[in-house]
Motif scaffolding. Structure first.
Motif, PDB file in Angstrom:
ATOM      1  N   PHE A 130       0.833  -1.202   0.000  1.00  0.00           N
ATOM      2  CA  PHE A 130       0.000   0.000   0.000  1.00  0.00           C
ATOM      3  C   PHE A 130       0.869   1.254   0.000  1.00  0.00           C
ATOM      4  CE2 PHE A 130      -2.927  -3.007   2.301  1.00  0.00           C
ATOM      5  CZ  PHE A 130      -3.916  -3.047   1.333  1.00  0.00           C
ATOM      6  N   ARG A 131       1.891   1.250   0.855  1.00  0.00           N
ATOM      7  CA  ARG A 131       2.784   2.414   0.947  1.00  0.00           C
ATOM      8  C   ARG A 131       3.527   2.621  -0.369  1.00  0.00           C
ATOM      9  NH1 ARG A 131       4.925   4.351   5.755  1.00  0.00           N
ATOM     10  NH2 ARG A 131       4.323   2.383   6.732  1.00  0.00           N
ATOM     11  N   GLU A 132       4.009   1.520  -0.938  1.00  0.00           N
ATOM     12  CA  GLU A 132       4.771   1.616  -2.187  1.00  0.00           C
ATOM     13  C   GLU A 132       3.928   2.220  -3.302  1.00  0.00           C
ATOM     14  OE1 GLU A 132       6.027  -2.335  -2.996  1.00  0.00           O
ATOM     15  OE2 GLU A 132       7.473  -2.415  -1.341  1.00  0.00           O
ATOM     16  N   VAL A 133       2.687   1.757  -3.424  1.00  0.00           N
ATOM     17  CA  VAL A 133       1.836   2.230  -4.513  1.00  0.00           C
ATOM     18  C   VAL A 133       1.399   3.671  -4.284  1.00  0.00           C
ATOM     19  CG1 VAL A 133      -0.398   1.937  -5.653  1.00  0.00           C
ATOM     20  CG2 VAL A 133       1.038  -0.057  -5.163  1.00  0.00           C
ATOM     21  N   PHE A 134       0.948   4.008  -3.076  1.00  0.00           N
ATOM     22  CA  PHE A 134       0.439   5.360  -2.850  1.00  0.00           C
ATOM     23  C   PHE A 134       1.553   6.391  -2.894  1.00  0.00           C
ATOM     24  CE2 PHE A 134      -2.022   8.714  -0.647  1.00  0.00           C
ATOM     25  CZ  PHE A 134      -3.173   8.635  -1.421  1.00  0.00           C
ATOM     26  N   SER A 135       2.767   5.977  -2.679  1.00  0.00           N
ATOM     27  CA  SER A 135       3.897   6.907  -2.801  1.00  0.00           C
ATOM     28  C   SER A 135       4.091   7.376  -4.236  1.00  0.00           C
ATOM     29  CB  SER A 135       5.180   6.248  -2.285  1.00  0.00           C
ATOM     30  OG  SER A 135       5.118   6.046  -0.882  1.00  0.00           O
ATOM     31  N   GLN A 136       3.534   6.644  -5.205  1.00  0.00           N
ATOM     32  CA  GLN A 136       3.571   7.112  -6.588  1.00  0.00           C
ATOM     33  C   GLN A 136       2.749   8.386  -6.748  1.00  0.00           C
ATOM     34  OE1 GLN A 136       2.551   3.991  -9.438  1.00  0.00           O
ATOM     35  NE2 GLN A 136       3.360   2.435  -8.059  1.00  0.00           N
ATOM     36  N   LEU A 137       1.712   8.528  -5.926  1.00  0.00           N
ATOM     37  CA  LEU A 137       0.861   9.715  -5.968  1.00  0.00           C
ATOM     38  C   LEU A 137       1.357  10.804  -5.029  1.00  0.00           C
ATOM     39  CD1 LEU A 137      -2.583   7.876  -5.856  1.00  0.00           C
ATOM     40  CD2 LEU A 137      -1.587   9.005  -7.849  1.00  0.00           C
ATOM     41  N   VAL A 138       1.898  10.391  -3.885  1.00  0.00           N
ATOM     42  CA  VAL A 138       2.360  11.331  -2.859  1.00  0.00           C
ATOM     43  C   VAL A 138       3.793  10.944  -2.502  1.00  0.00           C
ATOM     44  CG1 VAL A 138       1.884  12.323  -0.589  1.00  0.00           C
ATOM     45  CG2 VAL A 138      -0.006  11.477  -1.994  1.00  0.00           C
ATOM     46  N   PRO A 139       4.788  11.467  -3.216  1.00  0.00           N
ATOM     47  CA  PRO A 139       6.176  11.039  -2.992  1.00  0.00           C
ATOM     48  C   PRO A 139       6.671  11.260  -1.563  1.00  0.00           C
ATOM     49  CG  PRO A 139       5.988  12.205  -5.081  1.00  0.00           C
ATOM     50  CD  PRO A 139       4.676  12.370  -4.375  1.00  0.00           C
ATOM     51  N   ASP A 140       6.176  12.289  -0.859  1.00  0.00           N
ATOM     52  CA  ASP A 140       6.619  12.540   0.517  1.00  0.00           C
ATOM     53  C   ASP A 140       5.666  11.914   1.539  1.00  0.00           C
ATOM     54  OD1 ASP A 140       4.512  14.235  -0.005  1.00  0.00           O
ATOM     55  OD2 ASP A 140       5.369  15.954   1.057  1.00  0.00           O
ATOM     56  N   LEU A 141       5.031  10.816   1.158  1.00  0.00           N
ATOM     57  CA  LEU A 141       4.031  10.172   2.008  1.00  0.00           C
ATOM     58  C   LEU A 141       4.580   9.853   3.399  1.00  0.00           C
ATOM     59  CD1 LEU A 141       1.249   8.808   2.349  1.00  0.00           C
ATOM     60  CD2 LEU A 141       2.270   6.718   1.401  1.00  0.00           C
ATOM     61  N   ALA A 142       5.787   9.342   3.476  1.00  0.00           N
ATOM     62  CA  ALA A 142       6.349   8.933   4.768  1.00  0.00           C
ATOM     63  C   ALA A 142       6.387  10.088   5.760  1.00  0.00           C
ATOM     64  CB  ALA A 142       7.752   8.357   4.575  1.00  0.00           C
ATOM     65  N   ASP A 143       6.618  11.304   5.279  1.00  0.00           N
ATOM     66  CA  ASP A 143       6.685  12.464   6.165  1.00  0.00           C
ATOM     67  C   ASP A 143       5.306  12.976   6.557  1.00  0.00           C
ATOM     68  OD1 ASP A 143       9.471  12.431   5.998  1.00  0.00           O
ATOM     69  OD2 ASP A 143       9.477  13.708   4.220  1.00  0.00           O
ATOM     70  N   ARG A 144       4.260  12.537   5.854  1.00  0.00           N
ATOM     71  CA  ARG A 144       2.909  13.038   6.109  1.00  0.00           C
ATOM     72  C   ARG A 144       2.119  12.146   7.080  1.00  0.00           C
ATOM     73  NH1 ARG A 144       0.844  16.900   2.471  1.00  0.00           N
ATOM     74  NH2 ARG A 144       2.198  17.375   0.693  1.00  0.00           N
ATOM     75  N   ILE A 145       2.483  10.872   7.180  1.00  0.00           N
ATOM     76  CA  ILE A 145       1.691   9.927   7.955  1.00  0.00           C
ATOM     77  C   ILE A 145       1.801  10.233   9.447  1.00  0.00           C
ATOM     78  CG2 ILE A 145       1.475   7.511   8.660  1.00  0.00           C
ATOM     79  CD1 ILE A 145       2.246   6.699   5.839  1.00  0.00           C
ATOM     80  N   VAL A 146       0.637  10.376  10.090  1.00  0.00           N
ATOM     81  CA  VAL A 146       0.598  10.604  11.541  1.00  0.00           C
ATOM     82  C   VAL A 146      -0.067   9.443  12.269  1.00  0.00           C
ATOM     83  CG1 VAL A 146       0.572  13.109  11.256  1.00  0.00           C
ATOM     84  CG2 VAL A 146      -1.600  11.871  11.410  1.00  0.00           C
ATOM     85  N   LEU A 147      -0.726   8.548  11.514  1.00  0.00           N
ATOM     86  CA  LEU A 147      -1.401   7.398  12.119  1.00  0.00           C
ATOM     87  C   LEU A 147      -1.489   6.311  11.070  1.00  0.00           C
ATOM     88  CD1 LEU A 147      -3.167   6.078  14.388  1.00  0.00           C
ATOM     89  CD2 LEU A 147      -5.139   7.183  13.321  1.00  0.00           C
ATOM     90  N   GLU A 148      -1.187   5.069  11.471  1.00  0.00           N
ATOM     91  CA  GLU A 148      -1.240   3.952  10.528  1.00  0.00           C
ATOM     92  C   GLU A 148      -1.776   2.709  11.232  1.00  0.00           C
ATOM     93  OE1 GLU A 148       1.690   1.319   7.569  1.00  0.00           O
ATOM     94  OE2 GLU A 148       2.496   3.008   8.728  1.00  0.00           O
TER      95      GLU A 148
END
Length: 505
Positions: A405-423
């Motif tokens: 999920f993280r790998e695919v959605f990072s194609q849309l939001v490259p800085d996804l890791a820095d945005r996540i506050v809850l998983e």
């Protein structure tokens, strides 16, 4: 038993007809797969993310019809665009005929557009046939004719040849008219999203209904404000408005039988509840069997029901993330397909991403969004069957399997890791735990190429089934129909006719 959408439609309609209704729910909240939950201000959904036909009247959506019948509605936000991450590239496609023509023109050229246009022109009368008859007119053992009366029966007779053609699978219809590989892949993807099965096993009637809605002028999708939980809450209001009752944290241990008749239930706390007319199970067919005393069930029906094949299960990914540039302008939905050649149902080959807070900001804290992603009925139960939830092996496999999920959605939001506050991550065990469904399954894997879904009636007098395990099958509109049919099995024909007349159906 069970407050999924099928059970709530059944209970609310039965109460609307004047029956005394008690809905029992094992969870602490109603909704089944449509229930919601809150974490740190994020209002997550557990199930359905694609809705249509809720925001207008008249509507061909049976769920909208049930809501109307019980005096309820759900406010919606309409939208007309969704995103795709396909082997052909990243796309944003509008709902409806013309936007799809343009997308096909860019991907495959004018010849593919004409092929699709000809297919849709051929399919259009079948879409009209599928939409011409009110599904709330269906009645166990009687079909529609006895409910619709002379005028409706005449319509039924006129449409009979096309309706008969819709009784099988959609695949042969599509293959007869489509040759372009992308167009066939597109239909295969839509079929799997609808049914959890490939197009050669997906109901032609279900697909004709889908195309009839999506490709009409000014077509749009609806998102219910408050999420899927708001739909469940509206049905509960309708249930209570007409004198029905809902009890949560009321798990059933056993369906009580007297001879060959269902006379009530025993709860897990030992409480005995009597039924004057009967019992309706919104549990899956397999789980319903587990609630019946083995010596009271006809052996042939038990054997056939137990042997029902099951669709695969799900992985879930619930995320709270910071909004802003690069996120706020995304479409609410994205569907990802990894490799057409692997087969649309191959494990982790298709993912669905939903960000409803883009349309309904109240679902997330200010400046944030929530994301629900899932693998639609392609996660094998066998990988998880022998693992103990919470164990080190289980947690490691969960992290490994959900990383996609993280790998695919990072194609849309490259800085996804820095945005996540809850998983939060979910597995087939999670699905089974909260929905109390066999193997965490999506539902029966009954191909339309072989047989229709079984009817909701049973050989046990007074015991009816509803939900994704019985006719018409899997999905929100079908389970609403199954709930209505279960309710009407306890209601005189005249009352069902009067309801249809009141709704203008």
């Amino acid at each position: 038993m069970g407050s999924g959408l099928g059970g709530l439609c059944c209970g609310a309609l039965a109460a609307r007809h004047g029956l005394e209704v008690l809905v029992l729910e094992a969870h602490d909240r109603p909704g089944g797969a449509a229930h919601g939950f809150e974490r740190r201000g994020f209002q997550f959904e557990s199930g359905p993310s694609l809705w249509s036909g809720l925001g207008r009247w008249p509507s061909a959506n049976p769920l909208a019809q049930v809501l109307r019948a019980v005096g309820e509605s759900v406010p919606v936000v309409s939208y007309a665009e969704w995103g795709l991450l396909l082997p052909e590239g990243q796309l944003r496609i509008g709902v409806g005929a013309e936007p799809f023509f343009e997308a096909v023109r860019q991907l495959r050229g004018a010849a593919a557009v004409e092929e699709w246009r000809a297919f849709m022109a051929w399919l259009e009368p079948y879409c009209r046939a599928a939409g011409s008859l009110p599904l709330l007119a269906m009645r166990p053992g009687l079909g529609m004719a006895g409910v619709l009366g002379a005028r409706g029966s005449a319509t039924l007779l006129r449409q009979a040849p096309r309706l008969a053609a819709l009784g099988g699978a959609f695949g042969p219809m599509a293959r007869r008219h489509l040759r372009d590989p992308f167009l066939l892949h597109w239909v295969e993807m839509l079929c799997f999203l609808i049914s959890g099965l490939p197009m050669d096993q997906t109901s032609a009637a279900a697909m004709a209904t889908l195309f009839g809605e999506w490709f009409e002028p000014n077509a749009s999708l609806d998102y219910p404000l408050g999420g899927s939980a708001a739909v469940a809450e509206a049905l509960v209001r309708g249930l209570r408005r007409h004198g029905g009752e809902l009890r949560c944290r009321a798990a059933v241990r056993q369906i009580r039988l007297e001879g060959n008749r269902a006379i009530g239930v025993e709860l897990e706390n030992g409480e005995l509840l009597d039924a004057r007319l009967g019992v309706v199970s919104n549990a899956s067919p397999w789980d319903t069997l587990d609630l019946l005393p083995e010596d009271g069930v006809p052996r042939r029906w038990h054997r056939q029901t137990a042997a029902t094949p099951a669709c695969a299960s799900f992985l879930h990914w619930h995320v709270g993330l910071r909004g802003g540039e690069g996120v706020d302008a995304l479409p609410i939905h994205h569907v990802w397909v990894g490799d057409w050649q692997r087969g649309i149902g191959a494990e982790r080959n298709m993912l669905v991403f939903s960000m409803p807070s883009l349309l309904d900001p109240q679902l997330a804290p200010e400046g944030h969004h929530l994301l629900h992603a899932y693998s639609p009925a392609n996660e094998p139960w066998e990988l998880w069957r022998d693992l103990e939830p919470g164990s080190a092996v289980y947690e490691a496999l969960k992290a490994e399997r959900c990383e996609i999920f993280r790998e695919v959605f990072s194609q849309l939001v490259p800085d996804l890791a820095d945005r996540i506050v809850l998983e939060l991550q979910g597995t087939p065990h999670t699905h089974r735990r909260y929905l109390r469904v066999h193997q965490g399954s999506y539902g029966p894997a009954i191909g339309a190429d072989r047989s229709p879904f079984p009817a909701g009636n049973t050989p046990i007098e007074g015991l009816q089934l509803c939900g994704a395990g019985v006719f018409p099958g899997i999905g929100v509109p079908p389970v609403a129909v199954s709930g209505a049919m279960a309710a009407h099995s306890f209601v005189p024909l005249a009352k069902q006719k009067a309801l249809l007349q009141e709704l203008g159906l």
